[in-house]
Each structure stands twice: as C-alpha cells, then as structure tokens.
Design an enzyme around this catalytic site. Structure first.
Site, PDB file in Angstrom:
ATOM      1  N   CYS A  57     -42.769  -2.026  35.317  1.00 46.08           N
ATOM      2  CA  CYS A  57     -41.510  -1.484  35.807  1.00 46.08           C
ATOM      3  C   CYS A  57     -41.575  -1.366  37.333  1.00 46.08           C
ATOM      4  O   CYS A  57     -42.654  -1.441  37.934  1.00 46.08           O
ATOM      5  CB  CYS A  57     -41.273  -0.096  35.216  1.00 46.08           C
ATOM      6  SG  CYS A  57     -41.106  -0.057  33.419  1.00 46.08           S
ATOM      7  N   GLU A  59     -41.009   1.373  39.008  1.00 41.80           N
ATOM      8  CA  GLU A  59     -41.574   2.660  39.413  1.00 41.80           C
ATOM      9  C   GLU A  59     -43.079   2.574  39.704  1.00 41.80           C
ATOM     10  O   GLU A  59     -43.522   3.062  40.748  1.00 41.80           O
ATOM     11  CB  GLU A  59     -41.309   3.738  38.355  1.00 41.80           C
ATOM     12  CG  GLU A  59     -39.846   4.093  38.194  1.00 41.80           C
ATOM     13  CD  GLU A  59     -39.176   3.344  37.048  1.00 41.80           C
ATOM     14  OE1 GLU A  59     -39.461   2.131  36.867  1.00 41.80           O
ATOM     15  OE2 GLU A  59     -38.359   3.969  36.350  1.00 41.80           O
ATOM     16  N   CYS A  93     -38.722   4.897  31.726  1.00 40.30           N
ATOM     17  CA  CYS A  93     -39.178   4.639  30.359  1.00 40.30           C
ATOM     18  C   CYS A  93     -40.338   5.589  30.030  1.00 40.30           C
ATOM     19  O   CYS A  93     -40.847   6.306  30.900  1.00 40.30           O
ATOM     20  CB  CYS A  93     -39.605   3.174  30.209  1.00 40.30           C
ATOM     21  SG  CYS A  93     -41.198   2.774  30.972  1.00 40.30           S
ATOM     22  N   CYS A  96     -43.514   5.123  32.194  1.00 38.70           N
ATOM     23  CA  CYS A  96     -43.374   5.653  33.553  1.00 38.70           C
ATOM     24  C   CYS A  96     -43.374   7.177  33.547  1.00 38.70           C
ATOM     25  O   CYS A  96     -43.886   7.804  34.471  1.00 38.70           O
ATOM     26  CB  CYS A  96     -42.108   5.107  34.211  1.00 38.70           C
ATOM     27  SG  CYS A  96     -42.245   3.344  34.602  1.00 38.70           S
TER      28      CYS A  96
HETATM   29 ZN    ZN Z   1     -40.978   2.210  33.160  1.00 36.16          ZN
END
Ligand code: ZN
Length: 137
Positions: A57, A59, A93, A96
């Site tokens: 991701c 992040e 998510c 994360c």
């Molecule tokens: Zn994520």
C-alpha cells in the site's frame, strides 16, 4: 470511538498525498498516494506499488520514506485515491492498521466514514490489536 474533525494541517497532508499521486498516477500500478507528517514537521509521501501477489500500500511506502530519513514519530497519516473528478480519502487496510499500531499507535489517521472524513488515533482503528514485542505501545 473518538472521531475528530480535520484542521488546516490535515488538509496540507491531504494535498501532499494528492500531489504525489498525480505525479506518479498509473491506472493499474499506482492508484493511491499517501502522506505522513512527523514530529519534526517534515512530510513524506509514497505511492502504492501494485504487483502480482503482493503490492505494498502507499502508507508503508510513505512510512518507510520517513523512517529511512531518520524520523521515528509519525504525527498523522492519510491516503487518497482518484475518484470521478476529485479524490477520496481512504481508510487504511488491516495490514496498514497493524503497521501503525506497531510503529505509531498515537498517530492520527485520516479516514472515511459514512461519506465524511475524520481522524482518530491509530490505536482506535484496531481494537484488541495484536501487540508485537517491538511495538511502540
Ligand atoms: Zn494498506
């Protein structure tokens, strides 16, 4: 849960996430931009890296950029994607959320909820979280 309204600093963070996404946008490989602000006041950004099997991701890319540059305390984080003619602030998510619990449980996380954007501490987004031995909790 303690959902807070955004302030001007949060808007700056969103703008940084939009900017990095626009610079690097690809409709398949790079569809999310993220930005973190650290205790030093520095902002770091990242984009998601889509790949077969596993693509990180945005992040963790932004968090990694911050830590790579010697930062150790994240104050706030956001992630955005393009939607219609604008942008949408994404909720992190589960992976994360765990990452934030491990590294910055007190960081404010901007997220979407029922069509609006709020912020709350990372620890509030993962009740009953697994706490690793190296967590900053
Ligand atoms: Zn994520």
């Amino acid at each position: 849960m303690n959902f807070q309204q955004l302030d001007n600093n949060d808007q700056k963070l969103i703008e940084a996430a939009k900017e990095v996404l626009l610079k690097n946008y690809d409709p398949v490989r790079h569809t999310v931009g993220a930005a973190v602000i650290c205790s030093t006041g520095n902002i770091y950004t990242g984009i998601n890296i889509e790949a077969c099997g596993y693509g990180p991701c945005a992040e963790p890319i932004a968090i990694g950029a911050a830590f790579t540059n010697g930062e150790r305390e994240i104050i706030a984080i956001t992630a955005v994607c393009k939607k219609d003619d604008g942008f949408l602030v994404l909720s992190p998510c589960g992976n994360c959320r765990q990452l934030l619990m491990d590294y910055s449980p007190n960081a404010m996380v901007l997220f979407s909820y029922e069509g609006k954007v709020f912020k709350t501490q990372a620890r509030n987004l993962l009740p009953g979280a697994y706490i690793s031995d190296f967590a900053s909790v």
